[in-house]
Design a protein around this motif. Sequence first.
Motif, PDB file in Angstrom:
ATOM      1  N   GLU A  47       0.843  -1.195   0.000  1.00 37.36           N
ATOM      2  CA  GLU A  47       0.000   0.000   0.000  1.00 37.36           C
ATOM      3  C   GLU A  47       0.881   1.248   0.000  1.00 37.36           C
ATOM      4  O   GLU A  47       2.010   1.219   0.514  1.00 37.36           O
ATOM      5  N   PRO A  48       0.401   2.368  -0.542  1.00 42.29           N
ATOM      6  CA  PRO A  48       1.175   3.615  -0.475  1.00 42.29           C
ATOM      7  C   PRO A  48       1.470   4.005   0.977  1.00 42.29           C
ATOM      8  O   PRO A  48       0.694   3.718   1.892  1.00 42.29           O
ATOM      9  N   LEU A  49       2.598   4.676   1.170  1.00 43.85           N
ATOM     10  CA  LEU A  49       3.007   5.094   2.512  1.00 43.85           C
ATOM     11  C   LEU A  49       2.164   6.247   3.040  1.00 43.85           C
ATOM     12  O   LEU A  49       2.058   6.434   4.254  1.00 43.85           O
ATOM     13  N   TYR A  50       1.581   7.026   2.127  1.00 39.91           N
ATOM     14  CA  TYR A  50       0.828   8.214   2.526  1.00 39.91           C
ATOM     15  C   TYR A  50      -0.580   8.150   1.940  1.00 39.91           C
ATOM     16  O   TYR A  50      -0.753   7.743   0.793  1.00 39.91           O
ATOM     17  N   PRO A  51      -1.586   8.607   2.671  1.00 41.33           N
ATOM     18  CA  PRO A  51      -2.929   8.704   2.090  1.00 41.33           C
ATOM     19  C   PRO A  51      -2.989   9.881   1.125  1.00 41.33           C
ATOM     20  O   PRO A  51      -2.181  10.819   1.201  1.00 41.33           O
ATOM     21  N   PRO A  52      -3.940   9.866   0.198  1.00 37.22           N
ATOM     22  CA  PRO A  52      -4.093  11.015  -0.696  1.00 37.22           C
ATOM     23  C   PRO A  52      -4.399  12.286   0.090  1.00 37.22           C
ATOM     24  O   PRO A  52      -4.982  12.250   1.175  1.00 37.22           O
ATOM     25  N   THR A  53      -3.981  13.422  -0.452  1.00 40.10           N
ATOM     26  CA  THR A  53      -4.301  14.713   0.138  1.00 40.10           C
ATOM     27  C   THR A  53      -4.396  15.724  -0.994  1.00 40.10           C
ATOM     28  O   THR A  53      -4.060  15.421  -2.145  1.00 40.10           O
ATOM     29  N   THR A  54      -4.856  16.906  -0.688  1.00 36.88           N
ATOM     30  CA  THR A  54      -4.816  17.991  -1.664  1.00 36.88           C
ATOM     31  C   THR A  54      -3.710  18.959  -1.276  1.00 36.88           C
ATOM     32  O   THR A  54      -3.307  19.048  -0.107  1.00 36.88           O
ATOM     33  N   VAL A  55      -3.237  19.702  -2.248  1.00 30.44           N
ATOM     34  CA  VAL A  55      -2.194  20.693  -1.983  1.00 30.44           C
ATOM     35  C   VAL A  55      -2.675  21.699  -0.941  1.00 30.44           C
ATOM     36  O   VAL A  55      -1.962  22.018   0.015  1.00 30.44           O
TER      37      VAL A  55
END
Length: 353
Positions: A312-320
């Motif tokens: 799994e990706p290390l970071y969750p999605p976020t917005t700038v």
Amino acid sequence: MGRATAVNGALDVPVIDISAWADGTAADRAGIAGEIDRAARTVGFMQIKGHGIADAAAHAFAAALDAFFALPMDEKKALRSPSPGVNRGYTPPRTEKLSLSLGVPAAAEDLFEAFNVGAEAAAFPDLDLPAAHYPANIWPALPGFREAVEEWCAQAGGLARRLTGIFAHALDLPADHFAPFTDHSLDVLRMNHYPLPEREVVLDRDRMGMGAHTDYGIVTVLWADRIPGLQILDTDGRWRDVLPEPDCLLVNLGDLLARWTNARWRSTLHRVLPPTDATGRVVRRRSAAFFHDGNWDAEISALPGCVPAGTEPLYPPTTVGRHLAEKLGGSRAGNPNANSPREAARLRAAKGD
């Protein structure tokens, strides 16, 4: 992930000549992209040569910076932002703690003073951009200041955008991959000044000129005096001095690019100690960081090619916009950021000099 190396206590920050990128051969471009990839994996900093920015623009910009910081304190304070969330205008000394952007408390406020300008909503008349993310700039009434600063923003911004094209090549992406994420980028130029103290002659170097932090966005283009002070945390957890080479601009990667690449590329912890000479006497130092941060509404999630199969990706999605608000809420508003656990853990584990 590779390892950074140090020579005589100073970190080896690669010098990369990009002058052949535009008109060079495919082999030239592959070579430059490979150098960028190695530096991004091991150090997260690089020294860019052949950037094409004329000396005249740098000299005019340095003169404008000097003129502003020489103003009386009352005049500079009149140019403060209306609230901590507005990343514009003047910041007096001892009013920020940059380590709080990682959620790590500092013993005292940072010593630097700064002046910020950035992308305004008015620059994108065809888009309905929120003023909270694209606020109007605050300009001093100094002849030639705005013109010199805007020219430097144009030059540094052009270099940042050129670098994102090289990044795409290095990551095996289409050349224009980052364009839809940066066509109304939240770019900010922060001009920093480490002034001579009125009374103190010798400072404890444990007191931060600028506290330990990672940069928040995609890529930073840094102009700085060749005066010691900047330090980078190496892969062994030791602070190492960095001094820019002549005719080079320091470039480092930010948190959003680290998230995009699933930590294949590094957003490196760095700090600035009070600039001093060999006897411990404080000396003046100037720097200016151009932050290329991306569109406020761009969603940042790990690139598929950077996530190993079955993980799994290390970071969750976020917005700038969300990411920058969390970071600025720490450094400028004093609210410790709880969303940078990996970087905060590295900072807490950092070894002494």
